[in-house]
Design a protein around this motif. Structure first.
Motif, PDB file in Angstrom:
ATOM      1  N   MET A   1       0.827  -1.214   0.000  1.00  6.65           N
ATOM      2  CA  MET A   1       0.000   0.000   0.000  1.00  6.65           C
ATOM      3  C   MET A   1       0.861   1.262   0.000  1.00  6.65           C
ATOM      4  SD  MET A   1      -3.026  -1.161   2.674  1.00  6.65           S
ATOM      5  CE  MET A   1      -3.257   0.506   3.236  1.00  6.65           C
ATOM      6  N   HIS A   2       2.044   1.168   0.593  1.00  9.47           N
ATOM      7  CA  HIS A   2       2.952   2.309   0.664  1.00  9.47           C
ATOM      8  C   HIS A   2       4.041   2.238  -0.409  1.00  9.47           C
ATOM      9  CE1 HIS A   2       0.919   2.612   4.525  1.00  9.47           C
ATOM     10  NE2 HIS A   2       1.280   3.882   4.518  1.00  9.47           N
ATOM     11  N   ASP A   3       3.887   1.282  -1.331  1.00  5.02           N
ATOM     12  CA  ASP A   3       4.812   1.133  -2.447  1.00  5.02           C
ATOM     13  C   ASP A   3       6.271   1.034  -1.997  1.00  5.02           C
ATOM     14  OD1 ASP A   3       5.253   0.788  -5.177  1.00  5.02           O
ATOM     15  OD2 ASP A   3       5.655   2.922  -5.483  1.00  5.02           O
ATOM     16  N   LEU A   4       6.494   0.174  -1.002  1.00  6.87           N
ATOM     17  CA  LEU A   4       7.837  -0.025  -0.456  1.00  6.87           C
ATOM     18  C   LEU A   4       8.343  -1.428  -0.774  1.00  6.87           C
ATOM     19  CD1 LEU A   4       7.277   1.407   3.131  1.00  6.87           C
ATOM     20  CD2 LEU A   4       8.639   2.468   1.329  1.00  6.87           C
ATOM     21  N   THR A   5       9.615  -1.537  -1.056  1.00  9.32           N
ATOM     22  CA  THR A   5      10.233  -2.856  -1.172  1.00  9.32           C
ATOM     23  C   THR A   5      10.559  -3.351   0.230  1.00  9.32           C
ATOM     24  OG1 THR A   5      12.495  -2.006  -1.265  1.00  9.32           O
ATOM     25  CG2 THR A   5      11.305  -2.215  -3.383  1.00  9.32           C
ATOM     26  N   GLN A   6      10.871  -4.625   0.328  1.00  7.80           N
ATOM     27  CA  GLN A   6      11.295  -5.153   1.627  1.00  7.80           C
ATOM     28  C   GLN A   6      12.551  -4.427   2.097  1.00  7.80           C
ATOM     29  OE1 GLN A   6      11.710  -9.406   1.068  1.00  7.80           O
ATOM     30  NE2 GLN A   6       9.564  -9.768   1.566  1.00  7.80           N
ATOM     31  N   GLU A   7      13.451  -4.160   1.173  1.00  2.77           N
ATOM     32  CA  GLU A   7      14.703  -3.470   1.516  1.00  2.77           C
ATOM     33  C   GLU A   7      14.432  -2.060   2.049  1.00  2.77           C
ATOM     34  OE1 GLU A   7      18.644  -3.139   2.254  1.00  2.77           O
ATOM     35  OE2 GLU A   7      17.733  -4.931   1.379  1.00  2.77           O
ATOM     36  N   GLN A   8      13.532  -1.333   1.412  1.00  3.63           N
ATOM     37  CA  GLN A   8      13.215   0.026   1.864  1.00  3.63           C
ATOM     38  C   GLN A   8      12.598   0.023   3.253  1.00  3.63           C
ATOM     39  OE1 GLN A   8      10.760   0.907  -1.541  1.00  3.63           O
ATOM     40  NE2 GLN A   8      12.249   2.386  -2.354  1.00  3.63           N
ATOM     41  N   LEU A   9      11.664  -0.902   3.496  1.00  7.63           N
ATOM     42  CA  LEU A   9      11.047  -0.987   4.815  1.00  7.63           C
ATOM     43  C   LEU A   9      12.082  -1.388   5.861  1.00  7.63           C
ATOM     44  CD1 LEU A   9       8.607  -0.782   6.645  1.00  7.63           C
ATOM     45  CD2 LEU A   9       8.040  -3.157   6.030  1.00  7.63           C
ATOM     46  N   ALA A  10      12.935  -2.321   5.503  1.00  2.18           N
ATOM     47  CA  ALA A  10      13.985  -2.760   6.429  1.00  2.18           C
ATOM     48  C   ALA A  10      14.864  -1.586   6.852  1.00  2.18           C
ATOM     49  CB  ALA A  10      14.822  -3.855   5.788  1.00  2.18           C
ATOM     50  N   LYS A  11      15.233  -0.749   5.902  1.00  3.14           N
ATOM     51  CA  LYS A  11      16.068   0.421   6.223  1.00  3.14           C
ATOM     52  C   LYS A  11      15.328   1.385   7.148  1.00  3.14           C
ATOM     53  CE  LYS A  11      19.095   0.341   2.249  1.00  3.14           C
ATOM     54  NZ  LYS A  11      19.540   1.014   1.006  1.00  3.14           N
ATOM     55  N   GLU A  12      14.040   1.593   6.881  1.00  5.57           N
ATOM     56  CA  GLU A  12      13.241   2.489   7.727  1.00  5.57           C
ATOM     57  C   GLU A  12      13.164   1.995   9.167  1.00  5.57           C
ATOM     58  OE1 GLU A  12      11.818   5.441   7.202  1.00  5.57           O
ATOM     59  OE2 GLU A  12      12.450   5.535   5.101  1.00  5.57           O
ATOM     60  N   LEU A  13      13.125   0.662   9.327  1.00  6.15           N
ATOM     61  CA  LEU A  13      12.960   0.062  10.654  1.00  6.15           C
ATOM     62  C   LEU A  13      14.275  -0.391  11.270  1.00  6.15           C
ATOM     63  CD1 LEU A  13       9.766  -2.028   9.853  1.00  6.15           C
ATOM     64  CD2 LEU A  13       9.888   0.161  11.066  1.00  6.15           C
ATOM     65  N   ASP A  14      15.375  -0.196  10.536  1.00  8.05           N
ATOM     66  CA  ASP A  14      16.713  -0.575  11.010  1.00  8.05           C
ATOM     67  C   ASP A  14      16.815  -2.080  11.296  1.00  8.05           C
ATOM     68  OD1 ASP A  14      19.383   0.007  11.532  1.00  8.05           O
ATOM     69  OD2 ASP A  14      19.005   0.332  13.672  1.00  8.05           O
ATOM     70  N   VAL A  15      16.302  -2.872  10.355  1.00 11.61           N
ATOM     71  CA  VAL A  15      16.423  -4.334  10.411  1.00 11.61           C
ATOM     72  C   VAL A  15      16.886  -4.803   9.035  1.00 11.61           C
ATOM     73  CG1 VAL A  15      14.625  -4.615  12.179  1.00 11.61           C
ATOM     74  CG2 VAL A  15      13.998  -4.744   9.763  1.00 11.61           C
TER      75      VAL A  15
END
Length: 68
Positions: free
Chosen positions: A11-25
């Motif tokens: 829904m937020h048009d994020l890749t797994q990598e982008q979300l991981a960076k945002e959450l520091d995982v």
């Protein structure tokens, strides 16, 4: 624990990598959570809910709840 993480990520048009960076995982952590092979810590679950600006219950569900 069932979850809707992949739905919210899409829904937020994020890749797994982008979300991981945002959450520091790692991307592998996001992948494992989405595939229900790993349950996040309570802290990480709250971070995800805060990031998507929803309640934790909107992303994570008890096993007996329907994720739809």
């Amino acid at each position: 624990m069932k979850n809707r993480l992949k739905v919210y990520r899409a829904m937020h048009d994020l890749t797994q990598e982008q979300l991981a960076k945002e959450l520091d995982v790692t991307r592998a952590t996001i992948n494992a959570i989405e595939k229900q092979r790993y349950d996040p810590s309570l802290r990480l679950a709250f971070q995800m809910a805060r990031f998507f600006q929803v309640r934790i219950e909107e992303i994570f569900l008890f096993e007996d709840e329907d994720p739809r």
